[in-house]
Design a protein around this motif. Structure first.
Motif, PDB file in Angstrom:
ATOM      1  N   VAL A 191      36.255  47.084  45.643  1.00 45.37           N
ATOM      2  CA  VAL A 191      37.233  46.276  44.897  1.00 45.37           C
ATOM      3  C   VAL A 191      36.526  45.437  43.831  1.00 45.37           C
ATOM      4  O   VAL A 191      37.010  45.304  42.696  1.00 45.37           O
ATOM      5  CB  VAL A 191      38.031  45.376  45.869  1.00 45.37           C
ATOM      6  N   ALA A 192      35.382  44.874  44.178  1.00 40.56           N
ATOM      7  CA  ALA A 192      34.635  44.050  43.210  1.00 40.56           C
ATOM      8  C   ALA A 192      34.147  44.901  42.031  1.00 40.56           C
ATOM      9  O   ALA A 192      34.234  44.469  40.871  1.00 40.56           O
ATOM     10  CB  ALA A 192      33.454  43.386  43.910  1.00 40.56           C
ATOM     11  N   LEU A 193      33.636  46.098  42.327  1.00 36.91           N
ATOM     12  CA  LEU A 193      33.170  46.972  41.238  1.00 36.91           C
ATOM     13  C   LEU A 193      34.323  47.386  40.329  1.00 36.91           C
ATOM     14  O   LEU A 193      34.195  47.407  39.094  1.00 36.91           O
ATOM     15  CB  LEU A 193      32.495  48.213  41.815  1.00 36.91           C
ATOM     16  N   LEU A 194      35.459  47.705  40.962  1.00 34.30           N
ATOM     17  CA  LEU A 194      36.633  48.089  40.166  1.00 34.30           C
ATOM     18  C   LEU A 194      37.149  46.910  39.346  1.00 34.30           C
ATOM     19  O   LEU A 194      37.494  47.068  38.155  1.00 34.30           O
ATOM     20  CB  LEU A 194      37.734  48.607  41.099  1.00 34.30           C
ATOM     21  N   GLY A 195      37.165  45.735  39.959  1.00 37.80           N
ATOM     22  CA  GLY A 195      37.623  44.542  39.240  1.00 37.80           C
ATOM     23  C   GLY A 195      36.728  44.219  38.059  1.00 37.80           C
ATOM     24  O   GLY A 195      37.213  43.854  36.974  1.00 37.80           O
ATOM     25  N   GLY A 196      35.415  44.357  38.243  1.00 44.97           N
ATOM     26  CA  GLY A 196      34.489  44.108  37.143  1.00 44.97           C
ATOM     27  C   GLY A 196      34.692  45.089  35.999  1.00 44.97           C
ATOM     28  O   GLY A 196      34.717  44.696  34.824  1.00 44.97           O
ATOM     29  N   THR A 197      34.863  46.356  36.348  1.00 41.12           N
ATOM     30  CA  THR A 197      35.056  47.382  35.309  1.00 41.12           C
ATOM     31  C   THR A 197      36.350  47.140  34.533  1.00 41.12           C
ATOM     32  O   THR A 197      36.381  47.250  33.295  1.00 41.12           O
ATOM     33  CB  THR A 197      35.078  48.779  35.959  1.00 41.12           C
ATOM     34  N   LEU A 198      37.417  46.809  35.254  1.00 46.28           N
ATOM     35  CA  LEU A 198      38.699  46.554  34.583  1.00 46.28           C
ATOM     36  C   LEU A 198      38.621  45.317  33.688  1.00 46.28           C
ATOM     37  O   LEU A 198      39.249  45.274  32.629  1.00 46.28           O
ATOM     38  CB  LEU A 198      39.804  46.385  35.625  1.00 46.28           C
ATOM     39  N   THR A 199      37.851  44.314  34.114  1.00 46.21           N
ATOM     40  CA  THR A 199      37.677  43.114  33.280  1.00 46.21           C
ATOM     41  C   THR A 199      37.055  43.483  31.934  1.00 46.21           C
ATOM     42  O   THR A 199      37.509  43.026  30.873  1.00 46.21           O
ATOM     43  CB  THR A 199      36.783  42.095  34.014  1.00 46.21           C
ATOM     44  N   ALA A 200      36.014  44.301  31.978  1.00 41.08           N
ATOM     45  CA  ALA A 200      35.379  44.736  30.726  1.00 41.08           C
ATOM     46  C   ALA A 200      36.347  45.559  29.880  1.00 41.08           C
ATOM     47  O   ALA A 200      36.381  45.424  28.649  1.00 41.08           O
ATOM     48  CB  ALA A 200      34.125  45.559  31.047  1.00 41.08           C
ATOM     49  N   LEU A 201      37.119  46.383  30.548  1.00 42.48           N
ATOM     50  CA  LEU A 201      38.055  47.248  29.822  1.00 42.48           C
ATOM     51  C   LEU A 201      39.148  46.426  29.129  1.00 42.48           C
ATOM     52  O   LEU A 201      39.495  46.682  27.965  1.00 42.48           O
ATOM     53  CB  LEU A 201      38.683  48.237  30.804  1.00 42.48           C
ATOM     54  N   VAL A 202      39.668  45.431  29.835  1.00 43.09           N
ATOM     55  CA  VAL A 202      40.707  44.568  29.240  1.00 43.09           C
ATOM     56  C   VAL A 202      40.127  43.780  28.075  1.00 43.09           C
ATOM     57  O   VAL A 202      40.768  43.626  27.021  1.00 43.09           O
ATOM     58  CB  VAL A 202      41.284  43.624  30.320  1.00 43.09           C
TER      59      VAL A 202
END
Length: 321
Positions: free
Chosen positions: A94-105
């Motif tokens: 979840v943390a890895l996915l959240g970090g990736t989505l943050t960069a994407l947004v």
């Protein structure tokens, strides 16, 4: 009436470029599998994270012709988001996915405002956004920890994997690195990638045959930022700490150097470049030698005598035989 002679069966034409790519892919895979046996696992994990970061940068620079001086914004924002989620008890995936989505947004407004510019103007816009994020990370101490950064957060076990062991972290990171690398590989070998290179080579001609350059650049920017974010998340996961260094302009400069050293438009080159820089830095630090001077000298020599980078030069020599 004459008999019709049947056409000879079609023969498949050998593609030497395809065989060379397969050889590089197999060689790189084997090397990464045994890497923790050759060097200590944390350094090997660093090579994976920085290698994926450089691949993401190459996707934008090498295949799109856009030189970003602000890719640390995506690496760093993802690193902070991953650390924040882990420190609040979230699982590693979840943390890895959240970090990736943050960069994407974060990449959406930056890409929208920057891809319509070219050359140095594009580079300066990306650098300006990265510097704003760096200032925000310094001031927003409740989230980022300011100058102290975030540290001491747990990395909970997942599916029986004990992440307190550095070798386990490495092979978990290797699995995610492979997925990220294949996404980049598939993107540049697809019709989208061919069109992207057509836009890079001659934007007016590509537009005249129906391509929308801005749309292709925008998409490439988002893919690149997402992969850079994934790399930043893996870096934080590997170290268990995040500091202001991840959003510093030097981080953006280092990924440029790694990509050029390994060779642009090769995908394998950036990984090799990241490995060479990190190994050289580790050796110089251990020997108490000036890291900046020696790595800078190596970079100058490569640019002067191996302009295609290490992998690009080797591939060029192979095609001449």
């Amino acid at each position: 009436m004459s008999a019709v002679t049947p056409a000879p069966p079609a023969t498949r034409v050998a593609d030497p470029g395809r065989r060379a790519r397969a050889a590089w892919l197999i060689g790189l895979a084997l090397l990464l599998l045994i890497l923790p046996k050759l060097i200590y696992p944390v350094l090997a994990l660093d090579i994976l994270a920085w290698g994926l970061f450089a691949v993401a940068f190459d996707l934008l620079f090498g295949f799109s012709g856009l030189l970003s001086f602000g890719h640390a914004a995506f690496w760093g924002s993802s690193a902070y988001a991953t650390a924040y989620l882990l420190s609040h008890g979230q699982s590693v995936p979840v943390a890895l996915l959240g970090g990736t989505l943050t960069a994407l947004v974060l990449a959406v407004p930056i890409a929208y405002l920057s891809v319509r510019s070219v050359g140095i103007y594009f580079s300066m816009i990306t650098l300006a956004f990265a510097q704003m994020l760096s200032f925000l990370a310094l001031q927003w101490t409740a989230i980022t920890g300011g100058e102290n950064g975030l540290q001491g957060f747990a990395r909970p076990s997942f599916l029986g994997l004990d992440f307190s062991d550095s070798t386990t972290r490495y092979y978990f990171t290797l699995a995610i690195f492979t997925a990220g690398f294949l996404i980049a590989y598939r993107a540049v070998r697809s019709p989208f990638g061919q069109a992207l290179q057509a836009v890079r080579d001659n934007e007016q001609r590509a537009q005249s045959v129906g391509y929308d350059p801005a749309r292709f650049k925008f998409t490439a920017f988002l893919i690149s930022a997402g992969l850079a974010g994934l790399a930043g998340a893996l870096y934080t996961f590997g170290h268990g700490v995040v500091s202001l260094e991840v959003v510093n302009w030097k981080t953006s400069g280092e990924v440029v150097m790694m990509t050029l050293l390994g060779g642009t438009t090769t995908l394998f080159g950036p990984v090799v470049g990241a490995g060479l820089v990190l190994l050289l830095r580790d050796i110089l630090t251990t020997a108490n030698l000036p890291v900046g001077i020696v790595t800078g000298l190596v970079f100058v020599l490569v640019v002067l005598f191996f302009r295609r980078g290490v992998v690009g030069t080797i591939q060029h020599w192979g095609r001449r035989k």
